[in-house]
Design a protein around this motif. Structure first.
Motif, PDB file in Angstrom:
ATOM      1  N   SER A 192       0.852  -1.319  -0.007  1.00  0.00           N
ATOM      2  CA  SER A 192       0.062  -0.193   0.000  1.00  0.00           C
ATOM      3  C   SER A 192       0.755   1.399   0.065  1.00  0.00           C
ATOM      4  O   SER A 192       2.008   1.176   0.159  1.00  0.00           O
ATOM      5  N   PRO A 193       0.084   2.370  -0.112  1.00  0.00           N
ATOM      6  CA  PRO A 193       1.207   3.618  -0.197  1.00  0.00           C
ATOM      7  C   PRO A 193       1.826   3.776   1.053  1.00  0.00           C
ATOM      8  O   PRO A 193       2.883   4.453   1.361  1.00  0.00           O
ATOM      9  N   ALA A 194       1.390   3.246   2.262  1.00  0.00           N
ATOM     10  CA  ALA A 194       1.660   3.102   3.656  1.00  0.00           C
ATOM     11  C   ALA A 194       3.050   2.364   3.748  1.00  0.00           C
ATOM     12  O   ALA A 194       3.643   2.170   4.957  1.00  0.00           O
ATOM     13  N   GLY A 195       3.127   1.479   2.719  1.00  0.00           N
ATOM     14  CA  GLY A 195       4.245   0.364   2.797  1.00  0.00           C
ATOM     15  C   GLY A 195       3.636  -0.805   3.464  1.00  0.00           C
ATOM     16  O   GLY A 195       4.462  -1.673   3.687  1.00  0.00           O
ATOM     17  N   ASP A 196       2.226  -0.994   3.644  1.00  0.00           N
ATOM     18  CA  ASP A 196       1.857  -2.317   4.287  1.00  0.00           C
ATOM     19  C   ASP A 196       1.218  -3.283   3.227  1.00  0.00           C
ATOM     20  O   ASP A 196       1.170  -2.885   2.024  1.00  0.00           O
ATOM     21  N   ARG A 197       1.370  -4.643   3.458  1.00  0.00           N
ATOM     22  CA  ARG A 197       1.176  -5.643   2.563  1.00  0.00           C
ATOM     23  C   ARG A 197      -0.388  -5.698   2.777  1.00  0.00           C
ATOM     24  O   ARG A 197      -1.157  -6.266   3.654  1.00  0.00           O
ATOM     25  N   HIS A 198      -1.458  -5.478   1.817  1.00  0.00           N
ATOM     26  CA  HIS A 198      -2.738  -5.791   1.852  1.00  0.00           C
ATOM     27  C   HIS A 198      -2.919  -6.973   0.483  1.00  0.00           C
ATOM     28  O   HIS A 198      -1.997  -7.555   0.001  1.00  0.00           O
ATOM     29  N   PHE A 199      -3.978  -7.586   0.517  1.00  0.00           N
ATOM     30  CA  PHE A 199      -4.292  -8.803  -0.236  1.00  0.00           C
ATOM     31  C   PHE A 199      -5.209  -8.576  -1.329  1.00  0.00           C
ATOM     32  O   PHE A 199      -5.784  -9.880  -1.593  1.00  0.00           O
ATOM     33  N   ASP A 200      -5.590  -7.574  -1.928  1.00  0.00           N
ATOM     34  CA  ASP A 200      -6.183  -7.586  -3.219  1.00  0.00           C
ATOM     35  C   ASP A 200      -5.456  -8.226  -4.412  1.00  0.00           C
ATOM     36  O   ASP A 200      -4.234  -8.018  -4.549  1.00  0.00           O
ATOM     37  N   GLY A 201      -6.319  -9.369  -5.028  1.00  0.00           N
ATOM     38  CA  GLY A 201      -5.408  -9.926  -6.076  1.00  0.00           C
ATOM     39  C   GLY A 201      -4.783 -11.203  -5.612  1.00  0.00           C
ATOM     40  O   GLY A 201      -4.071 -12.096  -6.380  1.00  0.00           O
ATOM     41  N   LEU A 202      -4.687 -11.280  -4.252  1.00  0.00           N
ATOM     42  CA  LEU A 202      -4.006 -12.667  -3.828  1.00  0.00           C
ATOM     43  C   LEU A 202      -4.914 -13.190  -2.779  1.00  0.00           C
ATOM     44  O   LEU A 202      -4.686 -14.288  -1.994  1.00  0.00           O
ATOM     45  N   ALA A 203      -6.347 -13.184  -2.689  1.00  0.00           N
ATOM     46  CA  ALA A 203      -7.182 -13.839  -1.889  1.00  0.00           C
ATOM     47  C   ALA A 203      -7.115 -15.370  -2.141  1.00  0.00           C
ATOM     48  O   ALA A 203      -7.305 -16.074  -1.284  1.00  0.00           O
ATOM     49  N   ASP A 204      -6.999 -15.991  -3.385  1.00  0.00           N
ATOM     50  CA  ASP A 204      -7.000 -17.281  -3.646  1.00  0.00           C
ATOM     51  C   ASP A 204      -5.717 -17.827  -2.858  1.00  0.00           C
ATOM     52  O   ASP A 204      -5.686 -19.078  -2.185  1.00  0.00           O
ATOM     53  N   LYS A 205      -4.522 -16.983  -3.147  1.00  0.00           N
ATOM     54  CA  LYS A 205      -3.469 -17.727  -2.723  1.00  0.00           C
ATOM     55  C   LYS A 205      -3.315 -17.662  -1.082  1.00  0.00           C
ATOM     56  O   LYS A 205      -2.829 -18.571  -0.472  1.00  0.00           O
ATOM     57  N   PHE A 206      -3.950 -16.635  -0.599  1.00  0.00           N
ATOM     58  CA  PHE A 206      -3.833 -16.288   0.727  1.00  0.00           C
ATOM     59  C   PHE A 206      -4.656 -17.367   1.435  1.00  0.00           C
ATOM     60  O   PHE A 206      -4.370 -18.104   2.417  1.00  0.00           O
TER      61      PHE A 206
END
Length: 269
Positions: free
Chosen positions: A9-23
Motif C-alpha cells: 500500500s502507499p503506507a508500505g503495508d501488505r494488503h491482499f487484493d488480487g491474492l485472496a485465492d493464494k492467501f
C-alpha cells in the motif's frame, strides 16, 4: 525482464487484493491451516475473559475469527483493508450479524474508535511497515480493562525454519523479512517476543497470557497422513503450546494483552 510488481500500500503495508485465492490456500488450506484454527478454538476461551462483549476484529481477512466470535454471542465489527478479502468474508459470514468495514488499521481511530472492551488482531502486524505504531493504535482503541487478542508471526521461528531448510547464510545474516513483491507470502515484519514485550509496555498494556501456535507442526519432515496422526499432533501441540520453552518457537505467538483500569501514575496519585 520487468521489475517485480509491488503489492504494498502507499503506507508500505501488505494488503491482499488480487491474492485472496493464494492467501486462502496457503494460510488456511490444508493441515496447517486446520491446526491453527483448532488451536485457536481451544486457546481463545482459556486465554480471554469472554462474556459476549462487543468485538473489533482488525484485519479480519476471510472472516473465520469473526464468525467464531459471532456464534458465541459477540457483536462483531470486522475491519479489513482489502475489498477482495472483505467480499469473501461477507460470503462466509452470511447468516451472522457482523458489521463489515473496509479500512486499514491506521484509520480505525476515526472510523471505529470504541473504546472497545475486546479486540482481536490476528496475523496482521507482520504485514505492516510500522507494527510498533500499529500496536500503539490498537492500545488507543481499547477501553480501560479491555482485552486485546494479538497473534503475530514469530521471527525466531522463521529463523529456525530457514535453518531446517538449509538456508544457513540467510539465517546467519538475519535476512528473514519478505519484500511484499508479487505473490509471495513471507511477512514483511516478522516479530520477536522481546519486541511485543517492549512495545506493549510502551503502550501501557500488560501481557496476561501467551501461547505458541504450531510449535512442532511446521518442522515435521512430512505432514501427518492419517486422521490418527493428525489427532496425535493436535494433542502434542495442545500439551506444550503454553509450556516454556516450547511456546517460544511457535510459528505464531498468541497473546492476551490488557489495558489496566487505571495507569500506575493514577493509582499512586
Amino acid at each position: 525482464m520487468s521489475d517485480p510488481i509491488s503489492t504494498l500500500s502507499p503506507a508500505g503495508d501488505r494488503h491482499f487484493d488480487g491474492l485472496a485465492d493464494k492467501f486462502a490456500a496457503s494460510l488456511y488450506g490444508g493441515a496447517r491451516g486446520e491446526l491453527r484454527l483448532a488451536l485457536l478454538n481451544r486457546l481463545l476461551p482459556e486465554m480471554l475473559d469472554l462474556h459476549g462483549q462487543p468485538l473489533l476484529d482488525v484485519g479480519g481477512g476471510l472472516g473465520q475469527q469473526a464468525g467464531w466470535f459471532a456464534v458465541r454471542g459477540h457483536a462483531v465489527t470486522l475491519a479489513e483493508p482489502s475489498g477482495e478479502m472483505l467480499a469473501r468474508a461477507r460470503a462466509s459470514l452470511a447468516g451472522h450479524e457482523v458489521n463489515l468495514l473496509q479500512a486499514p488499521l491506521q484509520e480505525l481511530t476515526q472510523l471505529a474508535p470504541g473504546p472497545w472492551p475486546l479486540i482481536a488482531c490476528h496475523a496482521v502486524l507482520e504485514w505492516l511497515a510500522d507494527p510498533r505504531s500499529a500496536l500503539a493504535t490498537l492500545a488507543g482503541l481499547m477501553a480501560p480493562g479491555g482485552q486485546l487478542s494479538l497473534m503475530v508471526f514469530n521471527r525466531d521461528a522463521l529463523r529456525l525454519s530457514n535453518v531446517v531448510k538449509g538456508n544457513l547464510e540467510k539465517a546467519l545474516a538475519d535476512r528473514l523479512e519478505g519484500k511484499g513483491l508479487r505473490k509471495r507470502l513471507t511477512p514483511i515484519s516478522p516479530l520477536t517476543h522481546a519486541q511485543v514485550e517492549a512495545w506493549s509496555a510502551e503502550s501501557g498494556l500488560a501481557i496476561r497470557e501467551v501461547a505458541g501456535i504450531r510449535v512442532f507442526a511446521d518442522y515435521l519432515r512430512e505432514p501427518p497422513q492419517s486422521e490418527a496422526d493428525r489427532e496425535q499432533l493436535l494433542a502434542l501441540e495442545q500439551r506444550y503450546c503454553r509450556v516454556d520453552p516450547h511456546w517460544r518457537l511457535g510459528r505464531y505467538l498468541l497473546y492476551t494483552l490488557e489495558r489496566p483500569l487505571r495507569s500506575s501514575e493514577e493509582a499512586t496519585a
